[in-house]
Scaffold this motif. Structure first.
Motif, PDB file in Angstrom:
ATOM      1  N   LEU A  28     -33.082 -13.739  21.104  1.00 49.53           N
ATOM      2  CA  LEU A  28     -33.381 -13.424  19.449  1.00 49.53           C
ATOM      3  C   LEU A  28     -33.678 -14.520  18.812  1.00 49.53           C
ATOM      4  N   HIS A  29     -32.538 -15.584  18.774  1.00 48.59           N
ATOM      5  CA  HIS A  29     -32.824 -16.824  18.138  1.00 48.59           C
ATOM      6  C   HIS A  29     -34.191 -17.630  18.510  1.00 48.59           C
ATOM      7  N   GLY A  30     -34.323 -17.494  19.614  1.00 46.90           N
ATOM      8  CA  GLY A  30     -35.682 -18.055  20.089  1.00 46.90           C
ATOM      9  C   GLY A  30     -37.043 -17.341  19.271  1.00 46.90           C
ATOM     10  N   LEU A  31     -36.998 -16.159  19.338  1.00 48.85           N
ATOM     11  CA  LEU A  31     -37.906 -15.595  18.614  1.00 48.85           C
ATOM     12  C   LEU A  31     -38.038 -15.629  17.112  1.00 48.85           C
ATOM     13  N   LEU A  32     -37.022 -15.715  16.640  1.00 50.22           N
ATOM     14  CA  LEU A  32     -36.967 -15.920  15.154  1.00 50.22           C
ATOM     15  C   LEU A  32     -37.346 -17.336  14.835  1.00 50.22           C
ATOM     16  N   GLN A  33     -36.954 -18.332  15.506  1.00 51.15           N
ATOM     17  CA  GLN A  33     -37.395 -19.663  15.195  1.00 51.15           C
ATOM     18  C   GLN A  33     -38.688 -19.732  15.641  1.00 51.15           C
ATOM     19  N   ARG A  34     -39.426 -19.119  16.875  1.00 61.37           N
ATOM     20  CA  ARG A  34     -40.626 -19.347  17.090  1.00 61.37           C
ATOM     21  C   ARG A  34     -41.529 -18.862  16.138  1.00 61.37           C
ATOM     22  N   LEU A  35     -41.282 -17.619  15.796  1.00 60.30           N
ATOM     23  CA  LEU A  35     -42.659 -16.421  15.293  1.00 60.30           C
ATOM     24  C   LEU A  35     -42.157 -16.601  13.642  1.00 60.30           C
ATOM     25  N   SER A  36     -41.325 -17.025  13.096  1.00 62.26           N
ATOM     26  CA  SER A  36     -41.104 -16.918  11.652  1.00 62.26           C
ATOM     27  C   SER A  36     -41.851 -18.096  10.926  1.00 62.26           C
ATOM     28  N   PHE A 141     -38.753  -8.341  11.370  1.00 59.49           N
ATOM     29  CA  PHE A 141     -38.222  -7.397  11.760  1.00 59.49           C
ATOM     30  C   PHE A 141     -38.171  -7.124  13.353  1.00 59.49           C
ATOM     31  N   VAL A 142     -37.038  -7.041  14.152  1.00 61.79           N
ATOM     32  CA  VAL A 142     -36.934  -7.417  15.508  1.00 61.79           C
ATOM     33  C   VAL A 142     -36.224  -6.004  15.893  1.00 61.79           C
ATOM     34  N   LEU A 143     -37.050  -5.283  16.736  1.00 60.93           N
ATOM     35  CA  LEU A 143     -36.883  -3.899  17.125  1.00 60.93           C
ATOM     36  C   LEU A 143     -36.829  -3.569  18.367  1.00 60.93           C
TER      37      LEU A 143
END
Length: 256
Positions: A28-36, A141-143
């Motif tokens: 999730l950390h990777g998603l947040l940092q990559r996609l924000s 928003f991560v679902l």
């Protein structure tokens, strides 16, 4: 709405003790940092349960608020946070009418298929609009939700698991029935606490959880002011969904 209370809440971390919370938090950390498009620091974890994901995300540097509708689950989350010397704030909240004074957040998480517990389309939209109010513009928003293709064809009608405890053994029988018309799975957990002194305790927990196609979930999010950014087959880099994809992890961005 499904609520884990009483004995089921007490045993929740035993039942899901093998779930790789640290690895999932790293994902999730990777998603947040990559996609924000902006730095992410403040994160709201709704339906946070006993706080395992929240605690792991805090260790990665995030400022976390966790919310859940179950007093018993929150009690365990607070005890774990205290033991970990965590500063996470936990609040009792119904995600359909979410109202947290510390908003807006950079990201909101709703994990482990919790969104399915609200079941109806009206309640899901109510939840998504509440999330929208708690996010900053362009917030993420991560679902995570159950994938309809897998649930329709491959669900396990009966699952039996055993767990060793200091006092004996816990036997958990989970019976699942699927209603394809309503796209809901009903899971009844019968828990038998078998103690070495010959005594025992029983408890029953019944959960109803809706499952979704990707197209259906994308349309619900669009109606509530979100743009889908990415989706994955569970906690993996795979963007191709198959009937073996039991969970979908989707990232959406809040529109103004």
């Amino acid at each position: 709405m499904g609520i884990y209370d009483g004995r089921h809440a007490e045993l929740y971390d035993l039942f899901y003790g093998t779930k790789p919370y640290a690895a999932e938090a790293g994902y999730l950390h990777g998603l947040l940092q990559r996609l924000s498009e902006h730095p992410i620091l403040r994160v709201l974890d709704i339906a946070c349960g006993t706080g395992s994901h929240a605690i792991e995300l805090e260790r990665l540097g995030y400022e976390i608020v966790g919310s859940d509708i179950s007093d018993d689950m929150l009690a365990h989350a607070r005890a774990k946070a205290q033991e970990a010397r965590s500063s996470i704030r936990f609040e009792k909240q119904d995600m359909r009418v979410l109202d947290i004074a510390l908003r807006p957040f950079d990201a909101v998480l709703c994990l482990f298929d919790a969104i399915g517990h609200v079941q109806t389309t009206a309640a899901i939209k109510q939840t998504f609009r509440a999330v929208h109010r708690h996010l900053r513009e362009d917030g993420l928003f991560v679902l995570e939700f159950w994938h309809a293709a897998a649930m329709a064809g491959q669900h396990d009608p009966l699952r039996v698991r055993k767990f060793a405890t200091e006092r004996g053994e816990i036997l958990r029988l989970s019976q699942t029935t699927v209603d394809l018309a309503l796209q809901c799975a009903t899971v009844e957990h019968a828990i038998y606490d078998l103690r070495s002194d010959g005594t025992y305790q029983t408890a029953v927990e019944r959960q109803v959880n809706r499952f979704f196609s990707l197209q259906e979930m994308s349309a619900l999010l669009d109606d509530c002011g979100f743009d889908v950014v990415k989706y994955y087959s569970g906690y993996s880099p795979d963007e191709i969904l198959t009937p073996d994809s039991w969970h979908i992890v989707l990232v959406a961005r809040r529109r103004a």
